[in-house]
Design an enzyme around this catalytic site. Structure first.
Site, PDB file in Angstrom:
ATOM      1  N   ASP A   1       0.882  -1.168   0.000  1.00 43.77           N
ATOM      2  CA  ASP A   1       0.000   0.000   0.000  1.00 43.77           C
ATOM      3  C   ASP A   1       0.920   1.218   0.000  1.00 43.77           C
ATOM      4  O   ASP A   1       1.957   1.228   0.683  1.00 43.77           O
ATOM      5  CB  ASP A   1      -0.865   0.041   1.271  1.00 43.77           C
ATOM      6  CG  ASP A   1      -2.100  -0.859   1.189  1.00 43.77           C
ATOM      7  OD1 ASP A   1      -2.213  -1.654   0.242  1.00 43.77           O
ATOM      8  OD2 ASP A   1      -2.951  -0.758   2.115  1.00 43.77           O
TER       9      ASP A   1
ATOM     10  N   HIS B   1       0.316   0.956   7.335  1.00 45.32           N
ATOM     11  CA  HIS B   1       0.540   2.358   6.979  1.00 45.32           C
ATOM     12  C   HIS B   1       1.417   3.029   8.036  1.00 45.32           C
ATOM     13  O   HIS B   1       1.134   2.977   9.225  1.00 45.32           O
ATOM     14  CB  HIS B   1      -0.780   3.105   6.769  1.00 45.32           C
ATOM     15  CG  HIS B   1      -1.654   2.391   5.769  1.00 45.32           C
ATOM     16  ND1 HIS B   1      -2.989   2.619   5.645  1.00 45.32           N
ATOM     17  CD2 HIS B   1      -1.342   1.446   4.828  1.00 45.32           C
ATOM     18  CE1 HIS B   1      -3.486   1.844   4.667  1.00 45.32           C
ATOM     19  NE2 HIS B   1      -2.502   1.114   4.175  1.00 45.32           N
TER      20      HIS B   1
ATOM     21  N   ASP C   1       2.005   6.149   8.567  1.00 48.49           N
ATOM     22  CA  ASP C   1       1.751   7.540   8.947  1.00 48.49           C
ATOM     23  C   ASP C   1       0.979   7.745  10.253  1.00 48.49           C
ATOM     24  O   ASP C   1       0.477   8.842  10.517  1.00 48.49           O
ATOM     25  CB  ASP C   1       1.125   8.328   7.778  1.00 48.49           C
ATOM     26  CG  ASP C   1      -0.084   7.652   7.163  1.00 48.49           C
ATOM     27  OD1 ASP C   1      -0.463   6.561   7.618  1.00 48.49           O
ATOM     28  OD2 ASP C   1      -0.644   8.221   6.203  1.00 48.49           O
TER      29      ASP C   1
ATOM     30  N   ARG D   1       5.479   2.510  19.725  1.00 45.04           N
ATOM     31  CA  ARG D   1       5.952   1.731  18.568  1.00 45.04           C
ATOM     32  C   ARG D   1       7.358   2.183  18.155  1.00 45.04           C
ATOM     33  O   ARG D   1       7.526   2.764  17.073  1.00 45.04           O
ATOM     34  CB  ARG D   1       5.026   1.937  17.376  1.00 45.04           C
ATOM     35  CG  ARG D   1       3.583   1.561  17.636  1.00 45.04           C
ATOM     36  CD  ARG D   1       2.737   1.941  16.427  1.00 45.04           C
ATOM     37  NE  ARG D   1       1.335   1.616  16.625  1.00 45.04           N
ATOM     38  CZ  ARG D   1       0.359   2.032  15.842  1.00 45.04           C
ATOM     39  NH1 ARG D   1       0.626   2.806  14.795  1.00 45.04           N
ATOM     40  NH2 ARG D   1      -0.886   1.688  16.077  1.00 45.04           N
TER      41      ARG D   1
ATOM     42  N   SER E   1      -8.868   2.010  12.599  1.00 42.82           N
ATOM     43  CA  SER E   1      -7.539   2.538  12.912  1.00 42.82           C
ATOM     44  C   SER E   1      -7.417   2.737  14.414  1.00 42.82           C
ATOM     45  O   SER E   1      -8.405   2.807  15.132  1.00 42.82           O
ATOM     46  CB  SER E   1      -7.306   3.869  12.205  1.00 42.82           C
ATOM     47  OG  SER E   1      -7.493   3.733  10.824  1.00 42.82           O
ATOM     48  N   SER E   2      -6.168   2.871  14.869  1.00 42.66           N
ATOM     49  CA  SER E   2      -5.924   3.020  16.300  1.00 42.66           C
ATOM     50  C   SER E   2      -6.070   4.489  16.728  1.00 42.66           C
ATOM     51  O   SER E   2      -6.223   5.385  15.893  1.00 42.66           O
ATOM     52  CB  SER E   2      -4.513   2.527  16.624  1.00 42.66           C
ATOM     53  OG  SER E   2      -3.570   3.491  16.203  1.00 42.66           O
TER      54      SER E   2
ATOM     55  N   CYS F   1      -3.810  10.568   5.635  1.00 42.74           N
ATOM     56  CA  CYS F   1      -4.418   9.492   4.833  1.00 42.74           C
ATOM     57  C   CYS F   1      -5.364  10.032   3.768  1.00 42.74           C
ATOM     58  O   CYS F   1      -5.439   9.471   2.665  1.00 42.74           O
ATOM     59  CB  CYS F   1      -5.237   8.567   5.729  1.00 42.74           C
ATOM     60  SG  CYS F   1      -4.311   7.728   6.999  1.00 42.74           S
TER      61      CYS F   1
HETATM   62  O1  DAV Z   1      -2.289   3.086  13.848  1.00 45.68           O
HETATM   63  O2  DAV Z   1      -4.143   2.223  13.219  1.00 45.68           O
HETATM   64  C1  DAV Z   1      -3.864   3.465  10.764  1.00 45.68           C
HETATM   65  C2  DAV Z   1      -3.532   3.882   9.376  1.00 45.68           C
HETATM   66  C3  DAV Z   1      -4.722   4.319   8.642  1.00 45.68           C
HETATM   67  N1  DAV Z   1      -4.545   4.286   7.213  1.00 45.68           N
HETATM   68  C4  DAV Z   1      -3.057   2.734  12.962  1.00 45.68           C
HETATM   69  C5  DAV Z   1      -2.694   2.982  11.531  1.00 45.68           C
END
Ligand code: DAV
Length: 382
Positions: A204, A255, A257, A274, A310-311, A363
């Protein structure tokens, strides 16, 4: 440096990093967005564990009201960018409610095009369409093709590449990944094996972070080692250096970012939960880069929107307008304070209604043109 010389060109596509002065950008749209399908590469979960016991993750289109709210916040981002002199373009509306049947898989519906960053990436004067890693996102490049043709038709220096499309057949995935216990994940955290196997080239675009001549690519649930190898063989002959990066404590990486976010030359916003592998951190330290820890987000993971996959670290998913100006989500006051302390002018806008469409401010965008050329920010590598 021969790559990236921008003398005497009518340039439309030119972006080498995540922070230079922004001139033109694509912002996603929420029309016809659907819930992401359950598939071997993705097992979406409801945020509310109690509710998840009695209700499965929905399929089909999201509610009109949900889509409207996301579109409103996306329009707010467009207005802010335009007020800063940035040209904003939008992708075409595409009907994600359509099911797919290819020779190798079927899905009941597709996802959305709120997050161009996941699919499309600009490396200097080149536009690359990522392979993608999930079935529901196989055709997500299509709503951007009209824009790509426009840039490609108008600017003869634009290079356009579509990375090889994977089969997305069952063999491409390791579905038991979703059933691993946290203990098993902890025990195998340095193997970097996730829900995709190493059988095909998979990446991706949002697993890449651009630092001029150096491109850092996260190995993840959405990018495998062959994907990174493809990027390496594609980009290195053009003068780039491609580096794989790893964040072993992120058990569900997808991802880069929300994990590792460069803000200007020499400064990266990092995720305190992380950390990057020590030997990879050294690349940055040796060239004088400083890391600042993002503060804890204002929502914990349980407080994220019900359908958001997403987190809480979407807090870090910021968009730079320049090396001095950055846009963040309006609730993230501790992050705002940190960035201001480091000399940034911080713009805040509401964006939480976009979260369940796949991400936040970084994003939901795709850089087309930023001022500046290809620079080498890693002198210690020479
Ligand atoms: O930390 O959940 C989410 C990335 C969204 N495109 C995360 C990464």
């Amino acid at each position: 440096m021969t790559i990236g010389s921008t003398e005497n060109r009518a340039i439309l596509v030119n972006s080498w990093n995540e922070w230079d002065d922004l001139e033109e950008i694509i912002v996603g749209i929420a029309d016809y967005a659907c819930f992401e399908p359950t598939e071997p590469g993705n097992h979406p979960q409801l945020r509310d564990k109690k509710l998840a016991e009695i209700m499965s993750f929905p399929t089909g289109p999201k509610k009109q009201k949900t889509t409207d709210k996301a579109n409103e916040e996306l329009a707010g981002l467009v207005a802010l960018l335009e007020s800063q002199g940035v040209i904003v373009r939008r992708p075409e509306v595409y009907d994600f409610r359509q099911s797919l049947k290819t020779p190798y898989f079927e899905v009941v519906n597709q996802y959305c095009n709120v997050c161009p960053r996941d699919v499309m990436i600009t490396f200097g004067n080149e536009i690359v369409e990522a392979t993608m890693s999930r079935r529901g996102r196989f055709f997500e490049y299509l709503p951007y093709r009209k824009l790509v043709y426009e840039y490609w038709d108008s600017d003869p220096t634009v290079v356009w590449t579509a990375a090889p499309k994977p089969t997305m057949s069952d063999e491409m995935y390791r579905e038991d990944f979703w059933a691993w216990s946290l203990e098993e994940r902890f025990a195998s955290m340095h193997n970097f094996e996730f829900c995709v196997t190493q059988s095909e080239v998979i990446f991706d675009a949002a697993d890449c972070s651009r630092f001029g001549r150096d491109i850092f690519v996260q190995e993840s649930m959405t990018t495998n080692r062959k994907g990174i190898q493809w990027l390496k063989r594609h980009l290195e002959p053009k003068g780039f250096r491609v580096h794989a990066v790893h964040f072993p404590l992120d058990f569900f990486p997808s991802h880069i970012d929300c994990t590792f976010v460069p803000l200007r030359p020499g400064l990266v916003l990092t995720n305190p939960e992380r950390p990057i592998l020590a030997e990879e951190e050294k690349i940055f330290r040796d060239s004088g880069w400083e890391f600042i820890f993002a503060p804890q987000p204002t929502s914990n993971n349980d407080e994220m929107p019900l359908f958001c996959q997403s987190s809480k670290w979407l807090s870090m998913n910021v968009l730079s307008i320049s090396p001095e100006k950055v846009i963040i989500e309006e609730r993230e006051k501790p992050l705002q304070a940190l960035l201001e302390k480091h000399g940034f002018e911080v713009f805040t806008i509401p964006f939480r209604n976009v979260f369940e469409f796949g991400g936040s401010l970084h994003c939901a965008t795709w850089d087309i043109r930023r001022k500046g050329d290809c620079e080498d920010y890693f002198p210690a590598l020479n």
